[in-house]
Design a protein around this motif. Structure first.
Motif, PDB file in Angstrom:
ATOM      1  N   LYS A  19       0.777  -1.266  -0.218  1.00  0.00           N
ATOM      2  CA  LYS A  19      -0.144  -0.053  -0.069  1.00  0.00           C
ATOM      3  C   LYS A  19       0.814   1.248   0.197  1.00  0.00           C
ATOM      4  N   ARG A  20       2.142   1.178   0.807  1.00  0.00           N
ATOM      5  CA  ARG A  20       2.709   2.277   0.991  1.00  0.00           C
ATOM      6  C   ARG A  20       3.542   2.803  -0.384  1.00  0.00           C
ATOM      7  N   ASN A  21       3.823   1.502  -1.094  1.00  0.00           N
ATOM      8  CA  ASN A  21       4.966   1.793  -2.190  1.00  0.00           C
ATOM      9  C   ASN A  21       4.423   0.968  -3.610  1.00  0.00           C
ATOM     10  N   THR A  22       3.186   1.399  -3.765  1.00  0.00           N
ATOM     11  CA  THR A  22       2.479   0.705  -4.871  1.00  0.00           C
ATOM     12  C   THR A  22       3.161   0.729  -6.079  1.00  0.00           C
ATOM     13  N   ASN A  23       3.428   2.236  -6.421  1.00  0.00           N
ATOM     14  CA  ASN A  23       4.022   2.423  -7.857  1.00  0.00           C
ATOM     15  C   ASN A  23       5.302   1.676  -8.115  1.00  0.00           C
ATOM     16  N   GLU A  24       6.211   1.659  -7.136  1.00  0.00           N
ATOM     17  CA  GLU A  24       7.485   1.198  -7.155  1.00  0.00           C
ATOM     18  C   GLU A  24       7.187  -0.487  -7.133  1.00  0.00           C
ATOM     19  N   LEU A  25       6.394  -1.014  -6.613  1.00  0.00           N
ATOM     20  CA  LEU A  25       6.288  -2.636  -6.579  1.00  0.00           C
ATOM     21  C   LEU A  25       5.747  -2.908  -7.849  1.00  0.00           C
ATOM     22  N   ILE A  26       4.793  -2.021  -8.456  1.00  0.00           N
ATOM     23  CA  ILE A  26       4.141  -2.415  -9.803  1.00  0.00           C
ATOM     24  C   ILE A  26       5.415  -2.293 -10.901  1.00  0.00           C
ATOM     25  N   ALA A  27       6.183  -1.331 -10.481  1.00  0.00           N
ATOM     26  CA  ALA A  27       7.424  -1.322 -11.767  1.00  0.00           C
ATOM     27  C   ALA A  27       8.176  -2.514 -11.529  1.00  0.00           C
ATOM     28  N   GLN A  28       8.547  -2.797 -10.345  1.00  0.00           N
ATOM     29  CA  GLN A  28       9.497  -3.976 -10.107  1.00  0.00           C
ATOM     30  C   GLN A  28       8.683  -5.418 -10.484  1.00  0.00           C
ATOM     31  N   MET A  29       7.481  -5.473 -10.467  1.00  0.00           N
ATOM     32  CA  MET A  29       6.886  -6.590 -11.018  1.00  0.00           C
ATOM     33  C   MET A  29       6.827  -6.501 -12.545  1.00  0.00           C
ATOM     34  N   LYS A  30       6.622  -5.434 -13.118  1.00  0.00           N
ATOM     35  CA  LYS A  30       6.748  -5.344 -14.834  1.00  0.00           C
ATOM     36  C   LYS A  30       8.144  -5.672 -15.209  1.00  0.00           C
ATOM     37  N   GLU A  31       9.235  -5.200 -14.391  1.00  0.00           N
ATOM     38  CA  GLU A  31      10.370  -5.360 -14.779  1.00  0.00           C
ATOM     39  C   GLU A  31      10.786  -6.811 -14.684  1.00  0.00           C
ATOM     40  N   SER A  32      10.572  -7.553 -13.644  1.00  0.00           N
ATOM     41  CA  SER A  32      10.982  -8.838 -13.391  1.00  0.00           C
ATOM     42  C   SER A  32      10.108  -9.953 -13.789  1.00  0.00           C
ATOM     43  N   GLY A  33       8.787  -9.450 -14.004  1.00  0.00           N
ATOM     44  CA  GLY A  33       7.788 -10.570 -14.488  1.00  0.00           C
ATOM     45  C   GLY A  33       7.329 -11.490 -13.403  1.00  0.00           C
TER      46      GLY A  33
ATOM     47  N   GLY B 250       2.144 -11.729   8.681  1.00  0.00           N
ATOM     48  CA  GLY B 250       3.108 -12.719   8.591  1.00  0.00           C
ATOM     49  C   GLY B 250       2.757 -13.877   7.708  1.00  0.00           C
ATOM     50  N   LYS B 251       1.440 -14.113   7.280  1.00  0.00           N
ATOM     51  CA  LYS B 251       1.195 -15.265   6.372  1.00  0.00           C
ATOM     52  C   LYS B 251       0.748 -14.860   4.762  1.00  0.00           C
ATOM     53  N   ALA B 252       1.062 -15.705   4.145  1.00  0.00           N
ATOM     54  CA  ALA B 252       0.675 -15.172   2.558  1.00  0.00           C
ATOM     55  C   ALA B 252      -0.706 -15.311   2.349  1.00  0.00           C
ATOM     56  N   GLU B 253      -1.276 -14.221   1.817  1.00  0.00           N
ATOM     57  CA  GLU B 253      -2.592 -14.169   1.671  1.00  0.00           C
ATOM     58  C   GLU B 253      -3.148 -13.527   0.346  1.00  0.00           C
ATOM     59  N   LEU B 254      -2.052 -13.045  -0.511  1.00  0.00           N
ATOM     60  CA  LEU B 254      -2.403 -12.583  -1.901  1.00  0.00           C
ATOM     61  C   LEU B 254      -1.317 -12.586  -2.802  1.00  0.00           C
ATOM     62  N   VAL B 255      -1.685 -13.016  -3.889  1.00  0.00           N
ATOM     63  CA  VAL B 255      -0.803 -13.051  -5.174  1.00  0.00           C
ATOM     64  C   VAL B 255      -0.992 -11.976  -6.016  1.00  0.00           C
ATOM     65  N   VAL B 256      -0.090 -11.047  -6.335  1.00  0.00           N
ATOM     66  CA  VAL B 256      -0.361  -9.652  -7.278  1.00  0.00           C
ATOM     67  C   VAL B 256       0.527  -9.874  -8.429  1.00  0.00           C
ATOM     68  N   GLN B 257       0.007  -9.711  -9.504  1.00  0.00           N
ATOM     69  CA  GLN B 257       0.827  -9.992 -10.747  1.00  0.00           C
ATOM     70  C   GLN B 257       0.548  -8.898 -11.767  1.00  0.00           C
ATOM     71  N   ASP B 258       1.515  -8.616 -12.595  1.00  0.00           N
ATOM     72  CA  ASP B 258       1.305  -7.579 -13.606  1.00  0.00           C
ATOM     73  C   ASP B 258       0.301  -8.236 -14.849  1.00  0.00           C
ATOM     74  N   ALA B 259      -0.412  -7.349 -15.525  1.00  0.00           N
ATOM     75  CA  ALA B 259      -1.252  -8.051 -16.620  1.00  0.00           C
ATOM     76  C   ALA B 259      -0.694  -8.886 -17.748  1.00  0.00           C
ATOM     77  N   MET B 260       0.441  -8.430 -17.952  1.00  0.00           N
ATOM     78  CA  MET B 260       1.183  -9.047 -19.399  1.00  0.00           C
ATOM     79  C   MET B 260       1.759 -10.263 -19.011  1.00  0.00           C
ATOM     80  N   SER B 261       2.142 -10.477 -17.525  1.00  0.00           N
ATOM     81  CA  SER B 261       2.628 -11.894 -17.043  1.00  0.00           C
ATOM     82  C   SER B 261       1.582 -12.649 -16.766  1.00  0.00           C
TER      83      SER B 261
END
Length: 114
Positions: free
Chosen positions: A37-51, A60-71
């Protein structure tokens, strides 16, 4: 639905997880929901770059998986491709076992189901 073609192996010494052919970095690709929530734009850019997707944690528990649209579209395309291959293999296996029927018989059976 299970997908037998998806596998995960863990390499503890490098802090990486291999998911299909993508390397997920445990320290970079797992974040808290608050951090996202604090770093949304930065983390979206990271996902796009890394795929790679981000795994978001809550308490502390995995709850969600977020992925860029192209991936995500690439993942859907891969699943469709693999399902097609599975269908073709099943058809070839049926042909090898002579477990087939002609189109007319199939259509008559389909008509009876209506």
């Amino acid at each position: 639905m299970e997908f037998p073609f998806i596998y995960v192996s863990i390499k503890f010494n490098t802090n990486l997880v291999r998911c299909n052919s993508t390397m997920i970095n445990l320290s970079r690709d797992i974040q808290s929901l608050s951090t996202f929530k604090r770093n949304t734009n930065e983390l979206i850019a990271q996902m796009k770059e890394s795929g790679n997707p981000l795994i978001l944690t809550v308490n502390g528990k995995a709850e969600l998986v977020v992925q860029d649209a192209m991936s995500y579209q690439k993942l859907l395309d891969t699943i469709t491709h693999l399902e097609t291959i599975i269908g073709i293999k099943k058809g070839l296996d049926d042909m090898a076992k002579n477990d087939t029927q002609c189109l007319n018989q199939f259509m008559e059976g389909a008509d009876q189901l209506k």
